[in-house]
Design an enzyme around this catalytic site. Sequence first.
Site, PDB file in Angstrom:
ATOM      1  N   ARG A 203       0.837  -1.205   0.000  1.00  0.00           N
ATOM      2  CA  ARG A 203       0.000   0.000   0.000  1.00  0.00           C
ATOM      3  C   ARG A 203       0.871   1.254   0.000  1.00  0.00           C
ATOM      4  O   ARG A 203       0.558   2.243  -0.681  1.00  0.00           O
ATOM      5  CB  ARG A 203      -0.911  -0.012   1.232  1.00  0.00           C
ATOM      6  CG  ARG A 203      -1.858   1.171   1.308  1.00  0.00           C
ATOM      7  CD  ARG A 203      -2.741   1.081   2.536  1.00  0.00           C
ATOM      8  NE  ARG A 203      -3.664   2.204   2.607  1.00  0.00           N
ATOM      9  CZ  ARG A 203      -3.888   2.926   3.690  1.00  0.00           C
ATOM     10  NH1 ARG A 203      -3.248   2.646   4.822  1.00  0.00           N
ATOM     11  NH2 ARG A 203      -4.743   3.922   3.673  1.00  0.00           N
TER      12      ARG A 203
ATOM     13  N   HIS B 217       0.624   4.330  -2.733  1.00  0.00           N
ATOM     14  CA  HIS B 217       0.393   5.727  -2.353  1.00  0.00           C
ATOM     15  C   HIS B 217       1.544   6.614  -2.818  1.00  0.00           C
ATOM     16  O   HIS B 217       1.334   7.786  -3.158  1.00  0.00           O
ATOM     17  CB  HIS B 217       0.217   5.834  -0.840  1.00  0.00           C
ATOM     18  CG  HIS B 217      -1.155   5.442  -0.383  1.00  0.00           C
ATOM     19  ND1 HIS B 217      -1.903   6.202   0.493  1.00  0.00           N
ATOM     20  CD2 HIS B 217      -1.917   4.359  -0.672  1.00  0.00           C
ATOM     21  CE1 HIS B 217      -3.065   5.615   0.709  1.00  0.00           C
ATOM     22  NE2 HIS B 217      -3.090   4.481   0.025  1.00  0.00           N
ATOM     23  N   ASP B 218       2.755   6.077  -2.844  1.00  0.00           N
ATOM     24  CA  ASP B 218       3.896   6.849  -3.345  1.00  0.00           C
ATOM     25  C   ASP B 218       3.751   7.109  -4.839  1.00  0.00           C
ATOM     26  O   ASP B 218       3.888   8.247  -5.303  1.00  0.00           O
ATOM     27  CB  ASP B 218       5.202   6.104  -3.068  1.00  0.00           C
ATOM     28  CG  ASP B 218       6.418   6.857  -3.575  1.00  0.00           C
ATOM     29  OD1 ASP B 218       6.527   8.070  -3.290  1.00  0.00           O
ATOM     30  OD2 ASP B 218       7.270   6.255  -4.256  1.00  0.00           O
TER      31      ASP B 218
ATOM     32  N   ASN C 147      -3.076   9.486   3.792  1.00  0.00           N
ATOM     33  CA  ASN C 147      -1.856   8.779   4.207  1.00  0.00           C
ATOM     34  C   ASN C 147      -1.717   8.633   5.726  1.00  0.00           C
ATOM     35  O   ASN C 147      -0.713   8.086   6.200  1.00  0.00           O
ATOM     36  CB  ASN C 147      -0.621   9.499   3.658  1.00  0.00           C
ATOM     37  CG  ASN C 147      -0.505   9.377   2.147  1.00  0.00           C
ATOM     38  OD1 ASN C 147      -1.030   8.435   1.554  1.00  0.00           O
ATOM     39  ND2 ASN C 147       0.155  10.324   1.522  1.00  0.00           N
TER      40      ASN C 147
ATOM     41  N   HIS D 159      -6.185  -5.818  -2.513  1.00  0.00           N
ATOM     42  CA  HIS D 159      -7.155  -5.791  -1.411  1.00  0.00           C
ATOM     43  C   HIS D 159      -7.316  -7.170  -0.794  1.00  0.00           C
ATOM     44  O   HIS D 159      -7.858  -7.297   0.302  1.00  0.00           O
ATOM     45  CB  HIS D 159      -8.513  -5.292  -1.921  1.00  0.00           C
ATOM     46  CG  HIS D 159      -8.579  -3.805  -2.083  1.00  0.00           C
ATOM     47  ND1 HIS D 159      -9.740  -3.131  -2.417  1.00  0.00           N
ATOM     48  CD2 HIS D 159      -7.622  -2.843  -1.958  1.00  0.00           C
ATOM     49  CE1 HIS D 159      -9.495  -1.831  -2.485  1.00  0.00           C
ATOM     50  NE2 HIS D 159      -8.218  -1.629  -2.215  1.00  0.00           N
TER      51      HIS D 159
ATOM     52  N   PRO E 146      -7.719   7.767  -4.889  1.00  0.00           N
ATOM     53  CA  PRO E 146      -9.164   7.488  -4.864  1.00  0.00           C
ATOM     54  C   PRO E 146      -9.689   7.525  -3.428  1.00  0.00           C
ATOM     55  O   PRO E 146      -9.016   7.089  -2.496  1.00  0.00           O
ATOM     56  CB  PRO E 146      -9.250   6.071  -5.448  1.00  0.00           C
ATOM     57  CG  PRO E 146      -7.987   5.875  -6.228  1.00  0.00           C
ATOM     58  CD  PRO E 146      -6.943   6.669  -5.504  1.00  0.00           C
TER      59      PRO E 146
END
Length: 335
Positions: free
Chosen positions: A76, A80-81, A105, A199, A169
């Site tokens: 994750r 995110h990066d 974050n 997920h 998102p």
Amino acid sequence: MGRARERGSAGRMGLVHLSILWLVSWQFQELMVGVAAQALQTGYYDVTCPSAKLFIKNTVEQAFLLDNSIAAAIIRLLFHDCFAGGCDASILLDGPNSEKQAIPNLTVRGYEVIDNAKVQIESLCPGIVSCSDTLVLAAAYSAELLGGPAYNPALGRLDSLTPGIVNLPAPSDGVAATTAMFIANGLDQTDMVILLGAHSVGQSQCQFFSNRLYNFNNSGGPDPSLNSTYLATLQNLCPNNGTGTTAVPLDVQSEFILDSKYYSTILEGKGVLTIDADMAANPGTRNVVSNLAGISTDLNITFPTVFVSSMDKLSRLGLRGLLDGEVRKICSTVN
């Protein structure tokens, strides 16, 4: 008159020289910015720091032994990066305006694993291995630890000099909004479906999906697409007006295994987040979901193979060049 012509000729020549210099400078900048993208290769550190991969793998394994949820957290962290201007370790930077402070974050974890690996690498190969490559490798080893496919990512990234703009998102986004964001980042809808297969090992706090349990679209009732038995389970875990901080697995079938069962889970109406449920129902994504679940075979795809391909595509987003990147000595600060 002659001198006027000479001055006019000299002026024109000066403008020509300036134009040439500007063109050369622009072309040089374009070349330098693109250097990193051209340099990516699986054996990038084989000569300059051959032990780097082993250091990173050992660090991830040790962290996993202490906390088996950390592997999913690292995957994750990479996502995110990469969605904040590219895979450039910008999320690892500290500071009042850092990406770490952005609301999406605040629940991201795994920074210390990357920092620990980098410290070890710097002691042996100072200034060689980037933090962005360290994160990409840590995510690959994390996927393998979780029973996912083993793969050898291409390396040679540089680290950003500044934080990026966080644009992820939202938990309430469906297929349309999430697809648009993936496309804006250089991926497509199929990549979205494949990458959200992570997920399978993810979790979400109740606060991010409680609307589906009690007041879906302001209806005063639950989301009708939720499996009724599973709805009762989720309501028990996430009581109405509760704290909202309880973590719930996104794949009830195989919480700690990175596999394709997530897709059959969401087809059964047991998706937790809005995007999980929407991917199973949306005409544009349902067939890919069905193929990845093994129910349909017309696309001739398997989750391990396409997951590696989409992770590679993800990890190549927004690569830095020599003008806007560096190899940080400490991941949380620029040199």
